[in-house]
Design a protein around this motif. Structure first.
Motif, short mmCIF file in Angstrom:
data_model
loop_
_atom_site.label_atom_id
_atom_site.label_comp_id
_atom_site.label_asym_id
_atom_site.label_seq_id
_atom_site.Cartn_x
_atom_site.Cartn_y
_atom_site.Cartn_z
N GLN A 89 0.83 -1.20 0.00
CA GLN A 89 0.00 0.00 0.00
C GLN A 89 0.86 1.26 0.00
N VAL A 112 -7.34 -0.06 -1.37
CA VAL A 112 -8.25 -1.19 -1.12
C VAL A 112 -7.87 -2.38 -1.98
N GLU A 113 -7.54 -2.14 -3.23
CA GLU A 113 -7.23 -3.26 -4.13
C GLU A 113 -6.03 -4.06 -3.66
N THR A 118 -5.71 -5.12 -0.83
CA THR A 118 -6.25 -6.08 0.14
C THR A 118 -7.20 -7.08 -0.49
N LEU A 119 -7.51 -6.90 -1.76
CA LEU A 119 -8.48 -7.77 -2.42
C LEU A 119 -7.79 -8.95 -3.09
N THR A 128 -13.09 0.53 5.02
CA THR A 128 -12.60 -0.76 5.51
C THR A 128 -13.68 -1.83 5.41
N ALA A 169 -14.13 -2.80 1.83
CA ALA A 169 -13.04 -3.67 1.39
C ALA A 169 -13.25 -5.09 1.89
N LEU A 196 -16.39 -1.03 -6.76
CA LEU A 196 -15.61 -0.40 -5.69
C LEU A 196 -15.51 1.11 -5.93
#
Length: 182
Positions: A69, A86-87, A89-90, A144, A147, A168
């Motif tokens: 990040q 966010v991406e 964490t995906l 959060t 996500a 998203l």
């Protein structure tokens, strides 16, 4: 041969792989040592309890996500900047899928194990603190939660990655502007 710090990371990484494949119940001194290519005795010299090992594993995963990040370059567009964070964490590739499986396993167990819930709450607080200066604390919490939802959905429907990326951005735009999507 690696030193104790390196060995600790090897064991933590092995635990992450096992959790991703079989959940927290797949982790034992024997299975982690075998996965890492060490003896159970070598693991026990580094981690005296399973909890210590699992804490190290989740800390390693969290550090890796945060490092990724921090390498995302801000564009100046709040939606795109948040989407990029966010991406990371995906489950959009093999590494992030493994992390999402581990996070989900920990989240499920956190409902029963207070120490795991504490670890996850601390991670949530860190993420909120990182994002809050950009969008405020309430929006950071909403991002959060968003996500988390996208991560779970992509675990069972990885083919929906493109649609999830679009959704998203739509959701982030709505949260940031306070407007319902059109």
């Amino acid at each position: 041969m690696s030193g104790p710090g390196g060995r600790a990371e090897e064991f933590a990484d092995a635990a992450l792989r096992l959790v991703a494949r079989g959940g927290l119940q797949a982790v034992s001194v024997r299975t982690v040592a075998a996965e890492a290519g060490w003896s159970p005795g070598a693991l026990q010299k580094v981690f005296t309890t399973k909890e210590d090992l699992l804490r190290a594993a989740v800390d390693l995963m969290d550090r890796r996500v945060r490092e990724r990040q921090h390498t995302t370059a801000p564009t100046g567009d709040p939606v795109e900047d948040l989407a990029a964070l966010v991406e990371e964490t995906l489950p959009l590739d093999a590494r992030r899928r493994q992390e999402a499986l581990v996070w989900t396993a920990f989240a499920l167990e956190g409902a029963r194990a207070p120490w795991i819930a504490d670890v996850l709450r601390a991670q949530d607080a860190t993420v909120t603190a990182d994002v809050a200066p950009l969008v405020g604390e309430d929006v950071a919490r909403a991002v959060t939660a968003l996500a988390d939802g996208f991560a779970v959905r992509l675990l069972y429907d990885p083919a929906a990655a493109g649609a999830a990326r679009t959704a998203l951005r739509t959701a982030l735009r709505a949260v940031l502007t306070g407007l319902a999507p059109g």
